[in-house]
Design a protein around this motif. Structure first.
Motif, PDB file in Angstrom:
ATOM      1  N   LEU A 446       0.842  -1.195   0.000  1.00  0.00           N
ATOM      2  CA  LEU A 446       0.000   0.000   0.000  1.00  0.00           C
ATOM      3  C   LEU A 446       0.877   1.245   0.000  1.00  0.00           C
ATOM      4  O   LEU A 446       1.957   1.262   0.587  1.00  0.00           O
ATOM      5  N   LEU A 447       0.394   2.288  -0.692  1.00  0.00           N
ATOM      6  CA  LEU A 447       1.125   3.559  -0.765  1.00  0.00           C
ATOM      7  C   LEU A 447       2.587   3.342  -1.147  1.00  0.00           C
ATOM      8  O   LEU A 447       3.521   3.859  -0.526  1.00  0.00           O
ATOM      9  N   ARG A 448       2.783   2.589  -2.227  1.00  0.00           N
ATOM     10  CA  ARG A 448       4.139   2.175  -2.606  1.00  0.00           C
ATOM     11  C   ARG A 448       5.045   3.341  -2.956  1.00  0.00           C
ATOM     12  O   ARG A 448       6.270   3.266  -2.790  1.00  0.00           O
ATOM     13  N   HIS A 449       4.454   4.449  -3.429  1.00  0.00           N
ATOM     14  CA  HIS A 449       5.274   5.569  -3.885  1.00  0.00           C
ATOM     15  C   HIS A 449       6.070   6.210  -2.756  1.00  0.00           C
ATOM     16  O   HIS A 449       7.097   6.835  -3.005  1.00  0.00           O
ATOM     17  N   PHE A 450       5.624   6.063  -1.505  1.00  0.00           N
ATOM     18  CA  PHE A 450       6.343   6.656  -0.390  1.00  0.00           C
ATOM     19  C   PHE A 450       7.710   6.002  -0.173  1.00  0.00           C
ATOM     20  O   PHE A 450       8.679   6.686   0.180  1.00  0.00           O
ATOM     21  N   THR A 451       7.794   4.703  -0.338  1.00  0.00           N
ATOM     22  CA  THR A 451       9.021   3.998   0.027  1.00  0.00           C
ATOM     23  C   THR A 451       9.626   3.162  -1.114  1.00  0.00           C
ATOM     24  O   THR A 451      10.619   2.470  -0.902  1.00  0.00           O
ATOM     25  N   ALA A 452       9.046   3.228  -2.296  1.00  0.00           N
ATOM     26  CA  ALA A 452       9.531   2.413  -3.414  1.00  0.00           C
ATOM     27  C   ALA A 452      10.989   2.723  -3.742  1.00  0.00           C
ATOM     28  O   ALA A 452      11.467   3.854  -3.583  1.00  0.00           O
ATOM     29  N   LYS A 453      11.692   1.689  -4.199  1.00  0.00           N
ATOM     30  CA  LYS A 453      13.056   1.846  -4.699  1.00  0.00           C
ATOM     31  C   LYS A 453      13.047   1.542  -6.183  1.00  0.00           C
ATOM     32  O   LYS A 453      12.397   0.579  -6.623  1.00  0.00           O
ATOM     33  N   LEU A 454      13.721   2.372  -6.958  1.00  0.00           N
ATOM     34  CA  LEU A 454      13.700   2.253  -8.418  1.00  0.00           C
ATOM     35  C   LEU A 454      15.101   2.338  -8.995  1.00  0.00           C
ATOM     36  O   LEU A 454      16.059   2.683  -8.292  1.00  0.00           O
ATOM     37  N   LYS A 455      15.196   2.040 -10.280  1.00  0.00           N
ATOM     38  CA  LYS A 455      16.443   2.229 -11.000  1.00  0.00           C
ATOM     39  C   LYS A 455      16.126   2.659 -12.423  1.00  0.00           C
ATOM     40  O   LYS A 455      15.038   2.365 -12.952  1.00  0.00           O
ATOM     41  N   PRO A 456      17.042   3.392 -13.057  1.00  0.00           N
ATOM     42  CA  PRO A 456      16.807   3.825 -14.441  1.00  0.00           C
ATOM     43  C   PRO A 456      16.724   2.641 -15.388  1.00  0.00           C
ATOM     44  O   PRO A 456      17.431   1.636 -15.220  1.00  0.00           O
ATOM     45  N   VAL A 457      15.867   2.731 -16.351  1.00  0.00           N
ATOM     46  CA  VAL A 457      15.751   1.684 -17.376  1.00  0.00           C
ATOM     47  C   VAL A 457      17.006   1.712 -18.243  1.00  0.00           C
ATOM     48  O   VAL A 457      17.466   2.770 -18.698  1.00  0.00           O
ATOM     49  N   GLY A 458      17.592   0.539 -18.471  1.00  0.00           N
ATOM     50  CA  GLY A 458      18.764   0.437 -19.334  1.00  0.00           C
ATOM     51  C   GLY A 458      20.032   0.916 -18.682  1.00  0.00           C
ATOM     52  O   GLY A 458      21.015   1.189 -19.354  1.00  0.00           O
TER      53      GLY A 458
END
Length: 458
Positions: A446-458
């Motif tokens: 729930l409310l993933r945008h608060f704690t999500a971890k991401l990386k750039p595509v490619g």
């Protein structure tokens, strides 16, 4: 005669800003897993992540805080707070909470549950999360013009009245927990809702015995738009418009961190005796005694003063004009954004800004991160990272719109700050083809945008 609209206040205390280089910001963003929520505030130059709890309080509010009565039960600060809320809402029962989502959690825990539906013009993130946490579903019924960022209309935050009645009939009135109208419509670009729309929505709900509530976070900004745009309201005072707006509702939730200039606080306002008793019982378990509800007496005092100050038409004229000022600069440069600008924020149309980035690579986040790297500006994605769902096969079901919100804290930044923000947006727009998307490497349920971890595509 002078035409410049000046800030209706003087600056009495200042806070220094920390400057960083573009290279430093790129490193900071990488360390934050490309999620602006995870950036330390000290590493942000202009913080437009939210207008919630980030406003500058007035000298009157600070003075009132010194009179805070910290008695556990029945403090005089509560009764000042209660009187201020009743003056605005006209509702019988006022329950303080530590912020808006606490009000939502209490209310939706009692009224929600599996099989229930909540209908709205558009639910914001924490509202929807609290509904879904109860086991119920939230259904957005935004008017069609509200789904078109480039189309200008006076009240794009309205609920679709035909769809509202149709949904109530299809679901069955007994399965509708409530209809809750958000003013202004935050997820829909900060767009206002007309009094006529609220009145008719309330009438439809009464016809079928459905409770009608208002998410009142930005009630004053919404009512100022009504005064400016809706026929028959130009000569009315703010308190008259506000009182009428709340008169159509059975209750409301509010985060006082928005249109009460407070750094913390909120409330539930209700007319139903039985529901009030149930809410107070849950409040005692989760928040505190009914006359403080998770707040110190000094916070109750600050809110009481803030609810009075927000009604000042000189302030509201300046506030709305500040948003329009940014919009005019962006429009002259061809930058796509939600038109007309909202009351508390400017919303960039990331889908039109970055058409080369597919929705499953979150163009809103790509734009938000670019603004930070380019100029140290923190904003928030309101698109498929915040509101996207997954289909049965695991593919992304995108949000209705891909927006980036630049929410301006009240009484914090000056015109030169705003000029700088517009310049950075325009610079990023000129280099937009260089931007790339992102993919999620971690997300909460729930409310993933608060704690999500991401990386750039490619």
């Amino acid at each position: 005669m002078a035409t410049t609209i000046i800030e209706p206040f003087r600056i009495k205390s200042v806070e220094p800003l920390r400057f960083t280089t573009k290279a430093q910001r790129a490193g900071i963003l990488a360390q934050a897993f490309y999620n602006p929520f995870l950036i330390h505030a000290d590493d942000v130059l202009i913080d437009l992540l939210t207008d919630s709890g980030t406003s500058a309080m007035s000298s009157r509010q600070w003075a009132a805080m010194m009179e805070g009565d910290e008695s556990y039960a029945g403090s005089r600060s509560f009764y000042r707070f209660e009187a201020a809320v009743k003056k605005i809402t006209g509702m019988q029962h006022i329950i303080p909470t530590h912020q808006g989502r606490a009000s939502e959690k209490i209310l939706f825990t009692i009224t929600g549950g599996k099989g229930k539906s909540f209908l709205s013009n558009t639910l914001f993130d924490t509202t929807r999360a609290n509904i879904e946490f109860s086991g119920a579903e939230g259904i957005d019924l935004l008017t069609e013009t509200g789904k078109l960022p480039s189309v200008r209309a006076p009240f794009k935050g309205n609920i679709d009245l035909d769809l509202l009645e149709k949904t109530i009939i299809e679901k069955g009135p007994t399965q509708i927990a409530m209809c809750i109208i958000t003013v202004t419509n935050n997820s829909g670009g900060g767009q206002p809702v007309s009094t006529e729309n609220i009145r008719k929505a309330s009438s439809i709900c009464k016809k079928y015995g459905v409770a009608f509530f208002i998410d009142a976070c930005r009630f004053a900004e919404n009512c100022y738009f009504i005064k400016q745009r809706e026929e028959g309201y130009a000569a009315k005072t703010m308190i008259e418009i506000v009182n009428e707006l709340f008169s159509y509702a059975d209750g409301c939730t509010m985060s006082a961190k928005k249109d009460a200039f407070a750094n913390i606080g909120g409330f539930l306002a209700l007319n139903d005796d039985v529901l009030t008793r149930e809410c107070r019982n849950l409040l005692v378990i989760t928040e505190g005694f009914p006359t403080y509800g998770g707040l110190a007496g000094r916070d109750l005092e600050a809110i009481a003063v803030g609810l009075e100050e927000i009604m000042d038409e000189h302030y509201l004229k300046y506030r709305i004009r500040s948003m329009e000022y940014i919009g005019e600069k962006l429009e002259a440069a061809g930058v796509p954004f939600v038109k007309p600008v909202g009351g508390h924020a400017v919303y960039l149309d990331a889908k039109a800004f970055l058409p080369h980035i597919p929705l499953h690579q979150y163009p809103g986040l790509a734009l938000s991160n670019a603004l930070y790297i380019e100029g140290g500006i923190r904003s928030v994605e309101i698109g498929s990272l915040m509101f996207g769902k997954y289909a049965v096969d695991g593919t992304l079901v995108p949000a209705q719109m891909e927006l980036v919100r630049l929410a301006v804290p009240r009484r914090v930044y000056t015109q030169s700050h705003i000029d700088y923000v517009a310049e950075i947006i325009i610079d990023v727009f000129k280099k937009r083809q260089e931007l790339k998307g992102y993919e999620i490497v971690y997300e909460a349920p729930l409310l993933r945008h608060f704690t999500a971890k991401l990386k750039p595509v490619g």
